[in-house]
Design an enzyme around this catalytic site. Structure first.
Site, short mmCIF file in Angstrom:
data_model
loop_
_atom_site.label_atom_id
_atom_site.label_comp_id
_atom_site.label_asym_id
_atom_site.label_seq_id
_atom_site.Cartn_x
_atom_site.Cartn_y
_atom_site.Cartn_z
N GLU A 100 0.89 -1.17 0.00
CA GLU A 100 0.00 0.00 0.00
C GLU A 100 0.92 1.21 0.00
O GLU A 100 1.52 1.55 1.02
CB GLU A 100 -0.92 -0.03 1.22
CG GLU A 100 -2.14 0.85 1.08
CD GLU A 100 -1.91 2.28 1.52
OE1 GLU A 100 -1.56 3.11 0.64
OE2 GLU A 100 -2.06 2.57 2.70
N CYS A 149 -2.26 8.99 2.56
CA CYS A 149 -2.07 8.44 1.21
C CYS A 149 -3.22 8.80 0.29
O CYS A 149 -3.04 8.92 -0.92
CB CYS A 149 -1.91 6.92 1.28
SG CYS A 149 -0.43 6.38 2.15
#
Length: 518
Positions: free
Chosen positions: A232, A266
């Site tokens: 990720e 993110c």
């Protein structure tokens, strides 16, 4: 061994030092983890959930103490710590308490006619030991959520937190004081440079959250041992705003999506594309709302509950933000508000930038700070093209009263997650999988994927014991070849009588197999 020094981002004062683990200490952690996994892996899913419930009670009982530790090491405001770290942790447990037993239950699947009489199943079994490498921006959320998923799936977990926000002792206290299974969830403190021994111990899976560059290195190291990896990584998330939106609500969403956790998310909104017919009005509303955000003045004197935004966590990330802004301004970009940090601090004022294009680093590279760039578009096709013009593909949002159009655009954006008329909302639903594509990584966790990704997915086909061999076993011959060919045509061809023909041919093959066995 070298010491990891942890400092408070708000004040710069050193909080503590922690020694990096030696290779021998890491080997001992894995030895104990593998022993604990033998116990955990033999538990039923409901027994594992009962163990995890101990962690949940601890989190709720010690919420304020945990939040204070998070704020102290990251510099974020307390509401971000509560909403973005604690909620995610307890919510994922609540979801799995309801659904994990069904998600991990043996699943019956269809068996084809050619294998009539057989039984087909899919089993979800523990992998072993999972290594979780977590980042500094959400040091609790992005450690605990993948860890608890792996634990419920029956794996032991070794956690390597970021050297910048390691939360020393927090997980250890939680495990010990809650009465959770000893050694099933352990922490190893190491820098990025010294973490190779963690992979050399050959965990059964690695879950990494962090930068693209670091993710590539982890994957390269894991490839040596063929260790599966979930990555990720970064994002450069677009927000597409059409002309029919409610300006106030949409701007509110943009402000929160861009600046929550000081933009160090993110899935932060870093690019906003606005239809040209409302562009000027949207920018005016956006800037006005951004200027109302309350930021720290520096030091410990701020009223925590009055802050909307904390400070940035690391000096190197402040440097990235400053360099991108300087580059953009040198190419003609305009800073409408913010654009600098308070002198001598990591408090970077929320920043809105216009007059930008995709040749600039500020619209191409991940910023990971309190900066958002705003650009106009003319047509739906242009908006899609701009949103997809990025090496990243983690998340996005689409805003329009016309839900058919919003759905169409959402399907056209190449990303792992999309919120329609909302922002970062997919992460708020524990039932939804989470992950990205392109340079944002691969793999999914949360939802049912969050348990299955940490499982060995095993296929099982059961036949009854008896004297008859299978019709396709040895010995081969011309007759069997021709019958198999006719069976293929009957099973997968056309015609209303094909299944009857297949049954007759199958019986002939079975009789031939009994007569002509080895």
């Amino acid at each position: 061994m070298p010491e990891i020094r942890v400092r408070c981002p708000r004040t710069g004062r050193q909080l503590y030092e922690v020694a990096e683990a030696t290779p021998e200490e890491i080997a001992d952690v894995y030895r104990r983890a593998r022993a604990a996994q033998q116990i955990l892996g033999k538990m039923s899913v409901r027994q594992r959930l009962a163990e995890v419930a101990k962690l949940n009670r601890y989190l709720l009982d010690n919420r304020q103490r945990i939040i204070q530790r998070i704020v102290e090491e990251t510099g974020k405001c307390v509401t971000d710590a509560l909403a973005m770290e604690m909620f995610a942790a307890v919510d994922i447990i609540a979801f799995y308490q309801k659904h994990a037993a069904a998600i991990l239950a043996d699943q019956r699947v269809e068996t084809p006619l050619v294998l009539i009489g057989k039984r087909s199943r899919v089993l979800y079994e523990p992998l072993g030991v999972v290594l979780v490498i977590s980042p500094w921006n959400f040091p609790f959320h992005l450690s605990f959520v993948p860890a608890v998923s792996a634990l419920i799936a029956g794996n032991a977990v070794v956690l390597k937190p970021s050297q910048y926000t390691p939360l020393r002792g927090l997980i250890e206290d939680m495990v010990r004081e809650s009465g959770f299974l000893k050694d099933a969830f352990q922490v190893v403190y190491a820098t990025r440079r010294s973490s190779q021994p963690l992979i050399d111990q050959r965990p059964d899976k690695i879950m990494f959250t962090g930068s693209v560059a670091a993710g590539r290195k982890v994957m390269e190291q894991a490839a040596k041992y063929l260790i599966p990896v979930e990555l990720e990584l970064g994002g450069k998330d677009p927000m597409v705003v059409f002309e029919d939106v409610d300006l106030d609500r949409t701007a509110d969403g943009a402000v929160w999506g861009a600046f929550v956790n000081c933009g160090q998310t993110c899935t932060s909104i870093e690019r906003i594309y606005v239809h040209e017919s409302i562009y000027d009005r949207f920018v005016d509303v956006l800037v006005r709302k951004v200027q109302r955000l309350r930021t720290p003045s520096g030091g410990d004197s701020d009223g925590e509950f009055q802050l909307d935004i904390g400070c940035m966590t690391t000096d190197f990330q402040v440097d990235v933000v400053e360099k991108q802004l300087a580059d953009a301004v040198s190419q003609g970009a305009k800073i409408l508000t913010g654009g600098h940090r308070l002198p001598g601090t990591r408090v970077f004022l929320p920043t809105v930038v216009t007059n930008v294009n995709h040749s600039m680093a500020i619209t191409r590279d991940e910023t990971f700070g309190p900066v958002v760039a705003v650009m106009p578009f003319k047509t739906e096709d242009e908006a899609i093209q701009l949103a997809n013009d990025s090496p990243f593909g983690l998340s996005a949002s689409v805003w329009s009263r016309n839900l058919d159009r919003a759905e169409r655009v959402a399907r056209s954006i190449r990303t792992g997650n999309v919120s329609i008329n909302n922002v970062l909302a997919t992460q708020g639903n524990a039932a939804l999988p989470y992950g990205g594509i392109k340079d944002s990584g691969f793999g999914r966790y949360r939802g049912s994927n969050g348990l299955q990704t940490f499982s060995n997915v095993k296929s099982v086909l059961t036949s009854k014991q008896g004297p008859a061999p299978e019709m396709y076993w040895y010995p081969y011959g011309e007759k069997k070849y021709r019958l198999l060919g006719r069976l293929l045509d009957a099973l997968y061809g056309s015609g209303v009588t094909r299944l009857l023909k297949a049954a007759i041919i199958g019986l002939r093959l079975q009789r031939a197999a009994k007569r002509e066995r080895l």
